[in-house]
Motif scaffolding. Sequence first.
Motif, short mmCIF file in Angstrom:
data_model
loop_
_atom_site.label_atom_id
_atom_site.label_comp_id
_atom_site.label_asym_id
_atom_site.label_seq_id
_atom_site.Cartn_x
_atom_site.Cartn_y
_atom_site.Cartn_z
N GLU A 157 0.83 -1.21 0.00
CA GLU A 157 0.00 0.00 0.00
C GLU A 157 0.87 1.26 0.00
OE1 GLU A 157 -3.00 2.23 3.09
OE2 GLU A 157 -3.16 0.05 2.94
N HIS A 158 1.95 1.23 0.78
CA HIS A 158 2.86 2.39 0.80
C HIS A 158 3.51 2.59 -0.57
CE1 HIS A 158 6.04 5.14 2.21
NE2 HIS A 158 5.29 5.32 3.28
N MET A 159 3.87 1.49 -1.21
CA MET A 159 4.45 1.56 -2.55
C MET A 159 3.48 2.18 -3.54
SD MET A 159 6.19 -2.24 -2.50
CE MET A 159 7.23 -2.16 -3.96
N GLN A 160 2.22 1.76 -3.46
CA GLN A 160 1.20 2.26 -4.38
C GLN A 160 0.85 3.71 -4.09
OE1 GLN A 160 -1.81 -0.66 -3.53
NE2 GLN A 160 -1.07 -2.12 -5.07
N LYS A 161 0.87 4.10 -2.82
CA LYS A 161 0.45 5.44 -2.42
C LYS A 161 1.53 6.48 -2.64
CE LYS A 161 -1.85 7.78 1.46
NZ LYS A 161 -2.38 7.60 2.84
N TYR A 162 2.80 6.08 -2.37
CA TYR A 162 3.89 7.06 -2.39
C TYR A 162 4.98 6.76 -3.42
CZ TYR A 162 1.81 8.45 2.08
OH TYR A 162 0.94 8.86 3.06
N GLY A 163 4.85 5.66 -4.15
CA GLY A 163 5.87 5.31 -5.11
C GLY A 163 7.12 4.71 -4.52
N THR A 164 7.03 4.23 -3.29
CA THR A 164 8.17 3.60 -2.62
C THR A 164 8.62 2.38 -3.40
OG1 THR A 164 7.23 4.34 -0.52
CG2 THR A 164 8.97 2.67 -0.41
N ARG A 165 9.93 2.22 -3.55
CA ARG A 165 10.49 1.13 -4.33
C ARG A 165 10.86 -0.06 -3.46
NH1 ARG A 165 15.24 4.35 -6.98
NH2 ARG A 165 15.20 5.15 -4.84
N LEU A 166 10.83 -1.24 -4.04
CA LEU A 166 11.21 -2.45 -3.31
C LEU A 166 12.64 -2.35 -2.81
CD1 LEU A 166 10.20 -5.27 -2.46
CD2 LEU A 166 11.12 -6.14 -4.63
N GLU A 167 13.51 -1.70 -3.57
CA GLU A 167 14.91 -1.55 -3.18
C GLU A 167 15.05 -0.80 -1.85
OE1 GLU A 167 14.92 -2.13 -7.60
OE2 GLU A 167 13.72 -1.00 -6.14
N THR A 168 14.08 0.03 -1.51
CA THR A 168 14.16 0.76 -0.25
C THR A 168 13.99 -0.17 0.94
OG1 THR A 168 13.29 2.73 -1.36
CG2 THR A 168 13.20 2.70 1.05
N VAL A 202 12.19 -14.96 -3.64
CA VAL A 202 11.00 -14.12 -3.71
C VAL A 202 9.85 -14.80 -2.98
CG1 VAL A 202 9.29 -13.08 -5.24
CG2 VAL A 202 11.72 -13.05 -5.88
N ILE A 203 9.29 -14.10 -2.02
CA ILE A 203 8.14 -14.61 -1.27
C ILE A 203 6.83 -14.07 -1.83
CG2 ILE A 203 7.08 -14.76 1.01
CD1 ILE A 203 9.69 -16.27 0.80
N TRP A 204 6.86 -12.79 -2.21
CA TRP A 204 5.69 -12.12 -2.78
C TRP A 204 6.22 -11.24 -3.90
CZ3 TRP A 204 1.53 -9.34 0.71
CH2 TRP A 204 0.49 -8.83 -0.10
N PRO A 205 6.01 -11.63 -5.14
CA PRO A 205 6.61 -10.89 -6.26
C PRO A 205 6.30 -9.39 -6.21
CG PRO A 205 5.65 -12.93 -7.05
CD PRO A 205 5.24 -12.80 -5.61
N GLY A 206 7.38 -8.60 -6.30
CA GLY A 206 7.23 -7.16 -6.29
C GLY A 206 7.01 -6.55 -4.93
N VAL A 207 6.89 -7.40 -3.89
CA VAL A 207 6.57 -6.90 -2.55
C VAL A 207 7.60 -7.32 -1.50
CG1 VAL A 207 4.86 -6.94 -0.68
CG2 VAL A 207 4.11 -6.82 -3.06
N MET A 208 8.08 -8.57 -1.58
CA MET A 208 8.94 -9.05 -0.49
C MET A 208 9.83 -10.21 -0.92
SD MET A 208 7.82 -10.33 3.35
CE MET A 208 6.81 -8.87 3.60
N LEU A 211 14.61 -12.32 2.90
CA LEU A 211 15.44 -11.60 3.86
C LEU A 211 14.74 -10.38 4.45
CD1 LEU A 211 19.00 -11.79 2.27
CD2 LEU A 211 18.32 -12.62 4.54
N MET A 212 13.63 -9.96 3.88
CA MET A 212 12.91 -8.80 4.41
C MET A 212 12.03 -9.15 5.60
SD MET A 212 11.80 -6.90 0.87
CE MET A 212 13.00 -6.51 -0.40
N ALA A 213 11.98 -10.43 5.97
CA ALA A 213 11.18 -10.89 7.10
C ALA A 213 12.10 -11.35 8.23
CB ALA A 213 10.27 -12.04 6.67
N CYS A 214 11.71 -11.08 9.47
CA CYS A 214 12.53 -11.50 10.60
C CYS A 214 12.39 -13.01 10.81
CB CYS A 214 12.14 -10.75 11.87
SG CYS A 214 10.56 -11.27 12.59
N PRO A 215 13.40 -13.64 11.39
CA PRO A 215 13.37 -15.09 11.59
C PRO A 215 12.75 -15.47 12.93
CG PRO A 215 15.51 -14.24 12.24
CD PRO A 215 14.70 -13.06 11.76
N PRO A 216 12.13 -16.66 13.04
CA PRO A 216 11.72 -17.16 14.36
C PRO A 216 12.98 -17.39 15.20
CG PRO A 216 11.56 -18.89 12.72
CD PRO A 216 11.88 -17.63 11.97
N THR A 217 12.93 -16.99 16.45
CA THR A 217 14.14 -16.97 17.27
C THR A 217 13.81 -17.37 18.70
OG1 THR A 217 14.69 -14.99 15.98
CG2 THR A 217 16.20 -15.57 17.76
N CYS A 218 14.78 -17.92 19.39
CA CYS A 218 14.65 -18.23 20.82
C CYS A 218 15.57 -17.30 21.60
CB CYS A 218 15.03 -19.68 21.09
SG CYS A 218 14.02 -20.89 20.20
#
Length: 394
Positions: A157-168, A202-208, A211-218
């Motif tokens: 939604e932020h990408m669509q609203k403000y033109g934020t790029r995946l590279e950011t 690629v988990i979600w094409p064009g979105v994620m 590595l953009m997600a945190c890992p489950p951790t103890c």
Amino acid sequence: MSQKPYVAGVGMIPFTKPGASASYIEMGAEAARLALKDAGLDYNLVQQAYVGYVYGDSTSGQSALYEVGLSGVPVVNVNNNCSTGSSALWLARQAVESGAVECALALGFEQMQPGALKAQWEDRPPVMGKGVALTEQLCGDVEVPMALKMFGGAGREHMQKYGTRLETFAAIRAKASRHAANNPLAVFRKVVTTEDVMNDQVIWPGVMTRLMACPPTCGAAAAIICSEAFARKHGLRTDVAILAQSLTTDRPVAYETESMIQMVGFDMAQRAAREVYEKAGVDPLDIRVVELHDCFAHNELLTYEALGLCPEGGAEKFVLDGDNTYGGRVVTNPSGGLLSKGHPLGATGLAQCYELTHQLRGTAEARQVEGVELALQHNLGLGGACVVTLYGRG
């Protein structure tokens, strides 16, 4: 009667991948012992304990603390999703500030399983029903785990609203890795580049990407909160104080605006931050170091705006200008954050407290931010609860 609350001691153990940790009992007890040692305090002098965890049976807090001692202290078990650790801290701070006690312990731990988060009970209505329904309405076009769909949808939604790029978002993840390289307690200390993040699975094409997600951790972390009088009586340090703190939950805007950005806690964070700034009499531009809830790179970007670190819609420029790291305006997640340090749900808020306490003490070693007078903490749990805490020199 209001007493100024001080952070007299903090403790944290190295975070690890699921399957590589000790039990929650051992992790929790060790973090509590480290906080007591750091404070120079005997456990028998702690008057209340608040213990946070998400995945555990009732009275897991007692199981961990009984290894520290059988003092008869009141123990309250806390579960507020990913903001659990800060919710325990909020209760400990409130108990001391109100004068109910002179000294309280906040402890958080998590023994997690590999893979995406999932519900533990299938014989009753799930939590976050409103959020799940809205997410399916707005993001039902993709099949990914629900937490990823929620935060990825907000980022989209932020990408669509403000033109934020995946590279950011990739640059935020790369920044986290550079910071974590200097944190011996972080689970991932390997430095990755923006290109590495972009080229990952690629988990979600064009979105994620993965590595953009945190890992489950103890892991586990703890803090000792006390009054000034108690600190003087027992020779404890008073160099770090909690200046203001707010715990918020959702309002109608989270579900009625059909916005994934609002659904993942923007309003909660914005209100909590404003309450904290007003109470402490500070401006967000006064802040030089922040530990915020970067469960996904997307949420870190959204949180810059919610906390007032940059204007709404200005987060990409904030990142590209380098204002989120050393040499910039405010160093965000010097610990490496959830993305690289790890995210054991019940421990995260207290791990943030650990990092910011050392930043204010000037003992963060290679991670030290120069000239720290104020330190801000943001810890978010969907479902929902958000805790924002402002620390300052005592």
